[in-house]
Each structure stands twice: as C-alpha cells, then as structure tokens.
Design a protein around this motif. Structure first.
Motif, PDB file in Angstrom:
ATOM      1  N   GLU A 124       0.823  -1.217   0.000  1.00 59.22           N
ATOM      2  CA  GLU A 124       0.000   0.000   0.000  1.00 59.22           C
ATOM      3  C   GLU A 124       0.851   1.258   0.000  1.00 59.22           C
ATOM      4  O   GLU A 124       0.457   2.294  -0.512  1.00 59.22           O
ATOM      5  CB  GLU A 124      -0.897   0.055   1.243  1.00 59.22           C
ATOM      6  CG  GLU A 124      -2.117  -0.834   1.201  1.00 59.22           C
ATOM      7  CD  GLU A 124      -1.856  -2.209   1.801  1.00 59.22           C
ATOM      8  OE1 GLU A 124      -0.674  -2.608   1.826  1.00 59.22           O
ATOM      9  OE2 GLU A 124      -2.824  -2.871   2.208  1.00 59.22           O
ATOM     10  N   LEU A 125       2.035   1.157   0.622  1.00 56.46           N
ATOM     11  CA  LEU A 125       2.863   2.349   0.777  1.00 56.46           C
ATOM     12  C   LEU A 125       3.730   2.620  -0.444  1.00 56.46           C
ATOM     13  O   LEU A 125       4.247   3.727  -0.609  1.00 56.46           O
ATOM     14  CB  LEU A 125       3.758   2.213   2.017  1.00 56.46           C
ATOM     15  CG  LEU A 125       3.011   2.129   3.347  1.00 56.46           C
ATOM     16  CD1 LEU A 125       3.994   1.979   4.500  1.00 56.46           C
ATOM     17  CD2 LEU A 125       2.130   3.361   3.559  1.00 56.46           C
ATOM     18  N   ALA A 126       3.874   1.605  -1.313  1.00 56.44           N
ATOM     19  CA  ALA A 126       4.812   1.745  -2.437  1.00 56.44           C
ATOM     20  C   ALA A 126       4.383   2.832  -3.425  1.00 56.44           C
ATOM     21  O   ALA A 126       5.217   3.374  -4.141  1.00 56.44           O
ATOM     22  CB  ALA A 126       4.957   0.410  -3.155  1.00 56.44           C
ATOM     23  N   GLN A 127       3.100   3.175  -3.436  1.00 53.39           N
ATOM     24  CA  GLN A 127       2.666   4.259  -4.333  1.00 53.39           C
ATOM     25  C   GLN A 127       3.085   5.627  -3.795  1.00 53.39           C
ATOM     26  O   GLN A 127       3.019   6.628  -4.506  1.00 53.39           O
ATOM     27  CB  GLN A 127       1.144   4.213  -4.522  1.00 53.39           C
ATOM     28  CG  GLN A 127       0.376   4.357  -3.219  1.00 53.39           C
ATOM     29  CD  GLN A 127      -1.126   4.170  -3.397  1.00 53.39           C
ATOM     30  OE1 GLN A 127      -1.768   4.845  -4.188  1.00 53.39           O
ATOM     31  NE2 GLN A 127      -1.678   3.227  -2.638  1.00 53.39           N
ATOM     32  N   PHE A 128       3.499   5.678  -2.545  1.00 56.59           N
ATOM     33  CA  PHE A 128       3.870   6.960  -1.928  1.00 56.59           C
ATOM     34  C   PHE A 128       5.380   7.138  -1.787  1.00 56.59           C
ATOM     35  O   PHE A 128       5.873   8.253  -1.772  1.00 56.59           O
ATOM     36  CB  PHE A 128       3.205   7.097  -0.554  1.00 56.59           C
ATOM     37  CG  PHE A 128       1.712   7.021  -0.611  1.00 56.59           C
ATOM     38  CD1 PHE A 128       0.978   8.104  -1.096  1.00 56.59           C
ATOM     39  CD2 PHE A 128       1.042   5.878  -0.215  1.00 56.59           C
ATOM     40  CE1 PHE A 128      -0.403   8.038  -1.167  1.00 56.59           C
ATOM     41  CE2 PHE A 128      -0.344   5.808  -0.287  1.00 56.59           C
ATOM     42  CZ  PHE A 128      -1.072   6.879  -0.763  1.00 56.59           C
ATOM     43  N   PHE A 129       6.111   6.059  -1.596  1.00 52.04           N
ATOM     44  CA  PHE A 129       7.575   6.143  -1.493  1.00 52.04           C
ATOM     45  C   PHE A 129       8.174   4.765  -1.722  1.00 52.04           C
ATOM     46  O   PHE A 129       7.471   3.751  -1.714  1.00 52.04           O
ATOM     47  CB  PHE A 129       8.009   6.733  -0.140  1.00 52.04           C
ATOM     48  CG  PHE A 129       7.586   5.906   1.056  1.00 52.04           C
ATOM     49  CD1 PHE A 129       8.370   4.863   1.521  1.00 52.04           C
ATOM     50  CD2 PHE A 129       6.393   6.189   1.726  1.00 52.04           C
ATOM     51  CE1 PHE A 129       7.980   4.110   2.626  1.00 52.04           C
ATOM     52  CE2 PHE A 129       6.003   5.439   2.831  1.00 52.04           C
ATOM     53  CZ  PHE A 129       6.798   4.390   3.279  1.00 52.04           C
ATOM     54  N   ASP A 130       9.488   4.766  -1.888  1.00 50.24           N
ATOM     55  CA  ASP A 130      10.238   3.538  -2.113  1.00 50.24           C
ATOM     56  C   ASP A 130      10.409   2.818  -0.769  1.00 50.24           C
ATOM     57  O   ASP A 130      11.104   3.321   0.122  1.00 50.24           O
ATOM     58  CB  ASP A 130      11.594   3.925  -2.718  1.00 50.24           C
ATOM     59  CG  ASP A 130      12.535   2.742  -2.844  1.00 50.24           C
ATOM     60  OD1 ASP A 130      12.081   1.587  -2.664  1.00 50.24           O
ATOM     61  OD2 ASP A 130      13.732   2.984  -3.110  1.00 50.24           O
ATOM     62  N   VAL A 131       9.796   1.665  -0.632  1.00 52.74           N
ATOM     63  CA  VAL A 131       9.839   0.976   0.677  1.00 52.74           C
ATOM     64  C   VAL A 131      11.260   0.562   1.073  1.00 52.74           C
ATOM     65  O   VAL A 131      11.547   0.376   2.257  1.00 52.74           O
ATOM     66  CB  VAL A 131       8.881  -0.245   0.725  1.00 52.74           C
ATOM     67  CG1 VAL A 131       7.428   0.204   0.726  1.00 52.74           C
ATOM     68  CG2 VAL A 131       9.162  -1.224  -0.402  1.00 52.74           C
ATOM     69  N   ALA A 132      12.151   0.462   0.086  1.00 54.41           N
ATOM     70  CA  ALA A 132      13.543   0.114   0.404  1.00 54.41           C
ATOM     71  C   ALA A 132      14.291   1.296   1.007  1.00 54.41           C
ATOM     72  O   ALA A 132      15.405   1.131   1.519  1.00 54.41           O
ATOM     73  CB  ALA A 132      14.261  -0.372  -0.849  1.00 54.41           C
ATOM     74  N   ALA A 133      13.686   2.504   0.961  1.00 51.06           N
ATOM     75  CA  ALA A 133      14.339   3.679   1.546  1.00 51.06           C
ATOM     76  C   ALA A 133      14.269   3.658   3.071  1.00 51.06           C
ATOM     77  O   ALA A 133      15.005   4.382   3.733  1.00 51.06           O
ATOM     78  CB  ALA A 133      13.694   4.961   1.012  1.00 51.06           C
ATOM     79  N   LEU A 134      13.380   2.847   3.601  1.00 49.16           N
ATOM     80  CA  LEU A 134      13.260   2.758   5.064  1.00 49.16           C
ATOM     81  C   LEU A 134      14.287   1.759   5.614  1.00 49.16           C
ATOM     82  O   LEU A 134      14.813   0.923   4.879  1.00 49.16           O
ATOM     83  CB  LEU A 134      11.854   2.279   5.452  1.00 49.16           C
ATOM     84  CG  LEU A 134      10.702   3.217   5.097  1.00 49.16           C
ATOM     85  CD1 LEU A 134       9.384   2.607   5.518  1.00 49.16           C
ATOM     86  CD2 LEU A 134      10.904   4.582   5.733  1.00 49.16           C
TER      87      LEU A 134
END
Ligand code: RRO
Length: 332
Positions: A41-51
């Motif tokens: 769900e969050l991938a449309q808002f930011f790159d999940v690998a950035a966390l």
C-alpha cells in the motif's frame, strides 16, 4: 530518502545506520506491524527500500478474515482498532508478499502470531530460508484475540515458552524480537523472561487495550467491543516502557514504537534506548509519514551537531555518560 521529501534548510550529513542484534540497517525508521499490510500500500507513496525496514502485519498459519465491523474508532490523539489478525495466512504471504518486498530490496521484518506455541513453531519453520527476511518479530501481545490467555506477553512463563520455541526453530543469523504489551504490571519482568528465553531483541510496544462507547447507539463503537489503542495518545506510555527496559537491559536491542509522528518523536525513542523506531498509526493520515519522520530525524540530529544515530541511542538513560552533544547551547 526520495527526491520528493521536503529538503531541509540545513543540509544534514548524518550517519543514519543502525544495528539490531547484529543485523545492519541503513537507517532507524521502520514501518509498524499492522498499519500497511506487507508494504504494498505504501509503495505508491515512497520507495519501501528507503526505510530501515518494513515490518509486516502479523501473519498466522491459516488465512483469517478478522473481527466483524466496525473495527476502527477515533479517539483523542489516537485510534482504536479491532482488526483481529486479518490476513492471508503464511503460505500466501510467502508466495506473494515476501517476494514482493525482496524484489524491491526492502528489509523485511516478518511479524508472526499464533494461538499456541505449536502455531508459532509452524510459522518459524515456514520462514526458514525465506528470501529478504531480515528479522522475525514475534507478536505475543495482540489485544484482539479470543481470550486474554492468548496474550502470551501478559505472563512471563507463557512469553518465554513462545520465544524459546521460535528461537530454536529460527536460523542463528535471523534475530528474533519479542513484541511486548504495555498492559502489564512489570514490563521489565516480561522483557527479562523473553531475553532469558532467547529473544535477540524487543519490540515495544503493542497497542493498549481500550474501549469507546457510541453515545448515539448507546453501544460499544467497535463490534469486537474492545480494541487496541494507538497513536500519539500512547506515546508517553510507550516511551516509558522502552526507557524502563533499556535502563535494566541496556545491551538488548529495542525496536521502539507507539505514536511516533515526527522526527522529534523518533528521537525521543532513540534517546530512551531504542536502536530503531516503527512508524504506524501516522500512516493513516499521512502515508508518507515514515520517510518524512526519517528526514525530520536526520535534520534534528544535524541541528544538534550529532553525526551518528548510534551516538544518541540510550542517551536519556542513566547507564550511559552524557557527552557534550547532549547539552543545550546555553549550557555550553
Ligand atoms: O490484528 C489486530 O487486531 C491487532 C494486532 Br495482530 C496487534 O498486534 N495489535 C493490534 O492493535 N491489533
């Protein structure tokens, strides 16, 4: 950090890397279990690998539809949930969700939940060798279970039985973290029991058991009657739990969570002794909250002349000497 995060006025150059039980993460901001399924769900808002890491919704052995609706209620500075462990079950999770995270280069912290020690063992067994798995978070503290006896984190012996079984079943290089409940008389005793049983670290804290009554219907607002309270309303409680445990068990890594909404909130958890923080409820109002919190934390550290995240962990506990960086400008 992605390019769409607001640029800070002072260019920070902070070493954000952190380590949890020997596993290195690029930064200390994670998602929180239960607030974004497996991260898609969050991938449309930011790159999940950035966390630093993505903590997945607690997964059970079998698919589960959860509790009846309504399952959410607003509360002052927080929310109440009564989801009831809805999820696809471990097999579908391993087929669809974990590979999706691995493909994106995200570090997955897989949360597992069971109704018995045997179920936890089955989950840990299925996770052996799973791609992209960085850590296992053992959820022994879900408040929305059929009976309170299933809140293993409410009892030292029950908590230890689950943790030692999962630890035995998991590869040595995969840290096993126990997720604790704040709804106990002595969280330090439960933390110690988990560590003695083999937990490599602790996730603190799960939601607090709460309730809302609808004054129009004159009935409980949640179909499940009670639910888990999260959001800024619980932050002082969560922070206190982290600090109390860090005071007594300073060598045990802590993933802190409970109402983190800003970089300064995250900083409080690090100062209390957490090596990383999870951002949960904040994503419902601001799906970009985890990356914003990370940018704000970096900025806050830079403004305080702190070069490395590692230097602030536990600074507010009594166990560590307070270096000059902890003093205010007036004092210096
Ligand atoms: O699914 C839930 O209702 C739930 C879980 Br597993 C948990 O650990 N904490 C929470 O507040 N809700």
């Amino acid at each position: 950090m992605t390019s769409t995060v607001a640029r800070p006025s002072v260019a920070p150059a902070v070493d954000l890397r952190t380590t949890l039980a020997g596993v290195r993460f690029p930064n200390p901001v994670f998602t929180a279990s239960g607030c974004a399924a497996a991260g898609r769900e969050l991938a449309q808002f930011f790159d999940v690998a950035a966390l630093g890491g993505v903590v997945t919704k607690s997964i059970m052995v079998r698919p589960r539809s959860g509790r009846p609706t309504p399952r959410m209620a607003e509360t002052p500075s927080g929310m109440l949930n009564s989801i009831g462990l809805q999820g696809p079950g471990i097999d579908a999770f391993l087929e669809h969700d974990l590979p999706w995270l691995a493909d994106r280069g995200a570090r997955a912290v897989v949360s597992i939940a069971g109704g018995s020690v045997e179920e936890y063992v089955r989950l840990a067994t299925k996770l052996r060798g799973a791609p992209g798995l960085a850590m296992v978070e053992v959820n022994i503290s879900c408040p929305n279970v059929e009976d309170r006896g299933q809140v293993f984190a409410g009892d030292s012996g029950a908590a230890a039985a689950v943790i030692s079984a999962v630890r035995r079943q998991s590869p040595a290089h995969i840290p096993v973290f126990a997720k604790l409940s704040p709804d106990v008389t002595d969280i330090v005793a439960i933390a110690r029991a988990c560590v003695d049983a083999g937990a490599d670290g602790l996730s603190m804290v799960n939601t607090l058991l709460g309730m809302v009554i609808d004054t129009t219907t004159l009935r409980p607002a949640l179909a499940g009657v009670t639910g888990g309270l999260s959001g800024p309303a619980i932050r002082p409680v969560a922070l206190r739990c982290v600090w109390q445990v860090a005071q007594v068990l300073p060598e045990v890594p802590i993933l802190g969570m409970g109402g983190v909404r800003t970089g300064l909130d995250a900083l409080q958890f690090l100062l209390a002794g957490a090596s990383a923080v999870s951002v949960g409820t904040a994503v419902f109002g601001d799906p970009r909250a985890p990356v914003r919190v990370l940018a704000e934390l970096e900025q806050a550290l830079a403004e305080r002349g702190i070069d490395r995240v590692a230097d602030v962990i536990g600074l507010a506990t009594d166990r560590l000497p307070r270096p000059d960086i902890a003093r205010t400008e007036e004092e210096q």
